[in-house]
Design an enzyme around this catalytic site. Sequence first.
Site, PDB file in Angstrom:
ATOM      1  N   TYR A  46     -35.692 -24.056 -57.829  1.00  0.00           N
ATOM      2  CA  TYR A  46     -35.143 -22.551 -58.108  1.00  0.00           C
ATOM      3  C   TYR A  46     -35.948 -21.462 -58.310  1.00  0.00           C
ATOM      4  CZ  TYR A  46     -30.324 -23.125 -59.775  1.00  0.00           C
ATOM      5  OH  TYR A  46     -28.877 -23.369 -59.629  1.00  0.00           O
ATOM      6  N   LYS A 223     -26.738 -16.219 -35.704  1.00  0.00           N
ATOM      7  CA  LYS A 223     -25.967 -16.240 -34.184  1.00  0.00           C
ATOM      8  C   LYS A 223     -27.049 -15.936 -33.120  1.00  0.00           C
ATOM      9  CE  LYS A 223     -21.846 -14.352 -36.446  1.00  0.00           C
ATOM     10  NZ  LYS A 223     -22.006 -13.941 -37.671  1.00  0.00           N
ATOM     11  N   ARG A 229     -28.032 -21.192 -40.877  1.00  0.00           N
ATOM     12  CA  ARG A 229     -26.775 -20.196 -41.584  1.00  0.00           C
ATOM     13  C   ARG A 229     -27.263 -19.307 -42.806  1.00  0.00           C
ATOM     14  NH1 ARG A 229     -22.888 -22.017 -38.388  1.00  0.00           N
ATOM     15  NH2 ARG A 229     -21.583 -20.498 -38.946  1.00  0.00           N
TER      16      ARG A 229
HETATM   17  N1  DSN Z   1     -17.134 -15.889 -37.986  1.00  0.00           N
HETATM   18  C1  DSN Z   1     -18.240 -14.852 -37.156  1.00  0.00           C
HETATM   19  C2  DSN Z   1     -17.794 -14.780 -35.706  1.00  0.00           C
HETATM   20  O1  DSN Z   1     -17.324 -15.855 -35.226  1.00  0.00           O
HETATM   21  O2  DSN Z   1     -18.024 -13.730 -35.336  1.00  0.00           O
HETATM   22  C3  DSN Z   1     -18.440 -13.633 -37.683  1.00  0.00           C
HETATM   23  O3  DSN Z   1     -18.398 -13.649 -39.091  1.00  0.00           O
END
Ligand code: DSN
Length: 422
Positions: A46, A223, A229
């Site tokens: 924590y 991404k 994540r």
């Molecule tokens: N869920 C994401 C996407 O696929 O663009 C955006 O948060």
Amino acid sequence: MKDTQIAKLIAAEAKRQREGLELIPSENYVSKEVREAMSSVLTNKYSEGYPGKRYYGGQVNTDKIEQLAIDRAKSLFKSDHANVQPHSGAPANEAVYHAWLEPGDTIMGMELSHGGHLTHGRPGTISAKLFNFVRYGIKDIETGEIDYDQMRAVALKTKPKIILAGYSSYPRELDYAKFAAIGNEVGAMLMADMAHIAGLIAGGVLANPFDSGFHVMTTTTHKTLRGPRGAMILSRGSVSNPLRPVEKTLENLPTLIDRTVFPGLQGGPHMHIIAAKAVALFEAAQPEYKDYCKQVLSNAQALARGLIQRGFKLITNGTDNHMMVADIQSSFGFDGSVAELTLDRIGLTLNKNVIPDDPLPPYKPSGIRLGTPAVTTRGLKEEHMDQIAKWISLALKRRNSETDLDKLGKEVKQLATQFPLP
Ligand code: DSN
């Protein structure tokens, strides 16, 4: 693993990922090092508070880890401040809205069917209940150009306190200087939700909104950035003790944001994920990551070309970034959900998506959205993009022939297994 049920399902998912090709533009494959950090002993700890200002003991290592993540994020994105604690993109956006606004204030965001994200005020969300959203959109669907005149007119009339650039299904670059000029004219704070393209900004192949005078940038980390994540908030301004109240000024944005993330919105930060964010930021600062980003764009161009040559109607006729949206309904006479299921059947994963001003509903929309970050991580190049376009076209045309789909599925698997996951 003693839990054989979960162990089997994880193994099955690893097989699905290995044997198929991932075209969802918001997904990617992280490195072994990012995964090691995520599954480390840091999950036991924590750390409520911020480095040097915690509410729990035992922070000798965690303070250093979070500070490294912060310093790397600031250096990569040229920001004055970074908050690396948001658990995901939605709370990151929520934190910025709450840091700067009072309930009832106005935010200007992209028309949702033109590419704006759910957290940009989709009816029914918490932010849409609390704040008043007004819209800008695409002027010309052929080019994807934003209607900056309409944006200015609406901004002058509604006086938004935040102008929000960013999208989850828009295949072109935004003109951040035009956003900034309009925002400055009406005294709005300039926020960019760069979740989809943060990696491409870090890799230097797309523009950085801070270079055009933006004040805040939010992003997820999983991404194009290829981390765990999670999310981050980057801002301009000066930093003071995040646990003391400050006046609402642009200069104080970092402190306002820190206070809103913790204790405003979240409790304990996920230190194993913050360590993995630090590792991903380290990786994104290496020269080979720039090559990766160039290849993502080049593969996207090749995939768009391959689809257009086979008669697909791409929204804005192509792409400047890593993704594209295709209007399936008008080319094939069935909706994007049918295309998604058909392509899943042959091991190509993508998602159904609305097209601008879609007459069909989001669960059965007219389009599909696809992109190249994940396949590029696996090492696929332009020639493979043409092959993928060919498979997509054949599968959709022959979707009622189980024999043809089986054959295409085998071909996809054969190519995919030549390119191991990291
Ligand atoms: N869920 C994401 C996407 O696929 O663009 C955006 O948060």
